[in-house]
Design a protein around this motif. Structure first.
Motif, mmCIF file in Angstrom:
data_model
loop_
_atom_site.group_PDB
_atom_site.id
_atom_site.type_symbol
_atom_site.label_atom_id
_atom_site.label_comp_id
_atom_site.label_asym_id
_atom_site.label_seq_id
_atom_site.Cartn_x
_atom_site.Cartn_y
_atom_site.Cartn_z
ATOM 1 N N SER A 281 0.813 -1.216 0.000
ATOM 2 C CA SER A 281 0.000 0.000 0.000
ATOM 3 C C SER A 281 0.849 1.270 0.000
ATOM 4 O O SER A 281 0.345 2.356 -0.298
ATOM 5 N N VAL A 282 2.147 1.137 0.338
ATOM 6 C CA VAL A 282 3.039 2.301 0.293
ATOM 7 C C VAL A 282 3.088 2.891 -1.116
ATOM 8 O O VAL A 282 3.213 4.106 -1.299
ATOM 9 N N LEU A 283 2.991 2.030 -2.121
ATOM 10 C CA LEU A 283 3.051 2.505 -3.506
ATOM 11 C C LEU A 283 1.942 3.516 -3.788
ATOM 12 O O LEU A 283 2.127 4.472 -4.545
ATOM 13 N N PHE A 284 0.790 3.311 -3.153
ATOM 14 C CA PHE A 284 -0.351 4.205 -3.371
ATOM 15 C C PHE A 284 -0.049 5.613 -2.854
ATOM 16 O O PHE A 284 -0.171 6.599 -3.589
ATOM 17 N N ILE A 285 0.352 5.709 -1.586
ATOM 18 C CA ILE A 285 0.619 7.027 -1.011
ATOM 19 C C ILE A 285 1.877 7.644 -1.616
ATOM 20 O O ILE A 285 1.976 8.864 -1.774
ATOM 21 N N PHE A 286 2.848 6.795 -1.984
ATOM 22 C CA PHE A 286 4.052 7.294 -2.651
ATOM 23 C C PHE A 286 3.661 7.977 -3.960
ATOM 24 O O PHE A 286 4.145 9.068 -4.279
ATOM 25 N N GLY A 287 2.763 7.330 -4.706
ATOM 26 C CA GLY A 287 2.314 7.908 -5.974
ATOM 27 C C GLY A 287 1.551 9.206 -5.776
ATOM 28 O O GLY A 287 1.704 10.154 -6.562
ATOM 29 N N ILE A 288 0.716 9.270 -4.732
ATOM 30 C CA ILE A 288 -0.051 10.485 -4.464
ATOM 31 C C ILE A 288 0.877 11.657 -4.150
ATOM 32 O O ILE A 288 0.699 12.772 -4.657
ATOM 33 N N ILE A 289 1.895 11.386 -3.321
ATOM 34 C CA ILE A 289 2.832 12.464 -2.960
ATOM 35 C C ILE A 289 3.606 12.932 -4.183
ATOM 36 O O ILE A 289 3.704 14.136 -4.455
ATOM 37 N N ALA A 290 4.163 11.987 -4.930
ATOM 38 C CA ALA A 290 4.965 12.346 -6.104
ATOM 39 C C ALA A 290 4.122 13.080 -7.138
ATOM 40 O O ALA A 290 4.545 14.104 -7.705
ATOM 41 N N PHE A 291 2.899 12.584 -7.382
ATOM 42 C CA PHE A 291 2.030 13.212 -8.377
ATOM 43 C C PHE A 291 1.576 14.591 -7.913
ATOM 44 O O PHE A 291 1.581 15.561 -8.692
ATOM 45 N N GLY A 292 1.181 14.685 -6.628
ATOM 46 C CA GLY A 292 0.700 15.960 -6.112
ATOM 47 C C GLY A 292 1.751 17.046 -6.174
ATOM 48 O O GLY A 292 1.451 18.204 -6.494
#
Length: 380
Positions: A20-31
């Motif tokens: 699930s880290v991949l999900f929040i990692f993607g949100i931070i990087a994308f945001g």
């Protein structure tokens, strides 16, 4: 929460990452790369924004890891063993094998996490200030400033007096010191956690209905996580209290049927002794336990290879299996037990296998305790 894959060991503590880290990692990087950075410093190449966003996300999770490592290191210095650290969707968690022995130890273990996050926030803020003075690249200044803000926010949020947050453990330490009753202190901290969780759920849903922004649902999700985790902690505390005086030997299945490590998988699966009784068996070599094998893992071996593959090749090695002594308190074993045949606990005394414990054994004991008057308890 179990790790999807293990990164390795830091300061002697196993560190893992949940998928699930991949999900929040993607949100931070994308945001950052598609929102904050181009809005604050427009005109750069898209590769610059994405590189900055990805690097910031990596450093953020390194900050989370430092927070959890602080808990782990201080816990070990206060006599509490640490199983592992797992980074996941909503942050990180250091899994402790037992509870602190005193309110002071609880205070030190819980307080070090927010303190580290606060120090990191101050360090990043100082770095951002220096970069600004030196006319450093604007995107880099914004990256460091974001890391400063998020670490301070992490410290403040974790310090809120509600379980399972670090502040909830600080509240429990205070209540424990004030009342002298750890169970009563835990009940107070978990009640505060549920109240705070419901508050976040209500505020998050109101914010989503008024603005339609995803952030409201995220706040509600965090609140729901706090409610469920605080409730589970409360139940766990009452369960530990009930099992405080029960040794492992009263719960284990004594002298369990074991399989030799040299036995072939085919021999293991066709032997009538292993076919019906259990779903997992200890593995021994020269009489000493070396691991645990499940019927499911053995059945995954292709039939054509089963006669050539030894049980030792499909077992869970002893280093990855929970091992306890027969006289240890069952209450200390609870945090380390998980569903699944591969998580059975081996009971070893003087290097010899003397028993095995499953969650069903613990459930049976709990049921017996709950239906038996304290004066009648001689053993399940």
């Amino acid at each position: 929460m179990r790790a999807t894959f293990v990164l390795g060991r830091i300061a002697g503590v196993r560190v893992g990452v949940h998928w699930s880290v991949l999900f929040i990692f993607g949100i931070i990087a994308f945001g950052l790369s598609q929102g904050r950075l181009p809005e604050t410093y427009p005109g750069r190449a898209w590769t610059v924004y994405w590189a900055a966003g990805l690097c910031t996300a990596v450093v953020f999770f390194a900050s989370l890891l430092a927070h959890e490592l602080g808990h782990a290191v201080v816990a070990r210095r206060n006599g509490v063993e640490v199983d592992d650290i797992v980074l996941w969707l909503l942050g990180g968690a250091a899994r402790l094998r037992s509870e602190a022995s005193s309110p002071g130890a609880e205070l030190r273990i819980a307080g070090v996490g927010p303190l580290i996050s606060l120090l990191l926030g101050g360090l990043f803020a100082f770095d951002a200030w220096l970069l600004e003075l030196a006319s450093g690249p604007g995107v880099v200044v914004e990256m460091v400033a974001w890391l400063a803000g998020i670490n301070v926010l992490l410290a403040v949020f974790n310090a809120l007096p509600a379980a399972p947050l670090d502040g909830g453990r600080l509240l429990r330490a205070f209540l424990w010191w004030r009342t002298g009753d750890r169970l009563r202190a835990t009940t107070g901290a978990t009640a505060a956690g549920r109240v705070f969780g419901w508050l976040l759920v209500v505020l998050g849903l109101i914010a989503f209905m008024r603005t339609g922004m995803f952030g409201g649902l995220w706040l509600a999700l965090i609140g729901w996580f706090l409610i469920t985790t605080a409730t589970a902690e409360g139940r766990q505390a009452h369960l530990r209290e009930a099992l405080a005086d029960v040794p492992v030997r009263n719960v284990m299945t004594p002298e369990p049927l074991a399989v030799s490590a040299d036995t072939t998988v085919a021999g293991f699966l066709t032997d009538a002794r292993y076919r019906y009784r259990h779903s997992a068996f200890p593995v021994t070599e020269d009489g000493a336990p070396v691991g645990l094998v499940t019927l499911d893992s053995a059945r995954k071996v292709p039939q054509a290879e089963a006669h050539a593959v030894a049980v030792r090749e499909v077992m869970v090695p002893l280093s990855q299996t929970t091992v306890v002594g027969p006289d240890g308190p069952l209450a200390d074993l609870l945090p380390r037990m998980e569903p699944g045949a591969e998580h059975r606990v081996l009971v070893v005394e003087d290097g010899r296998l003397v028993g095995i414990v499953s969650l069903s054994d613990v459930s049976r004991t709990v049921t017996w305790l709950m239906n038996t008057a304290p004066g009648q308890r001689g053993g399940p």
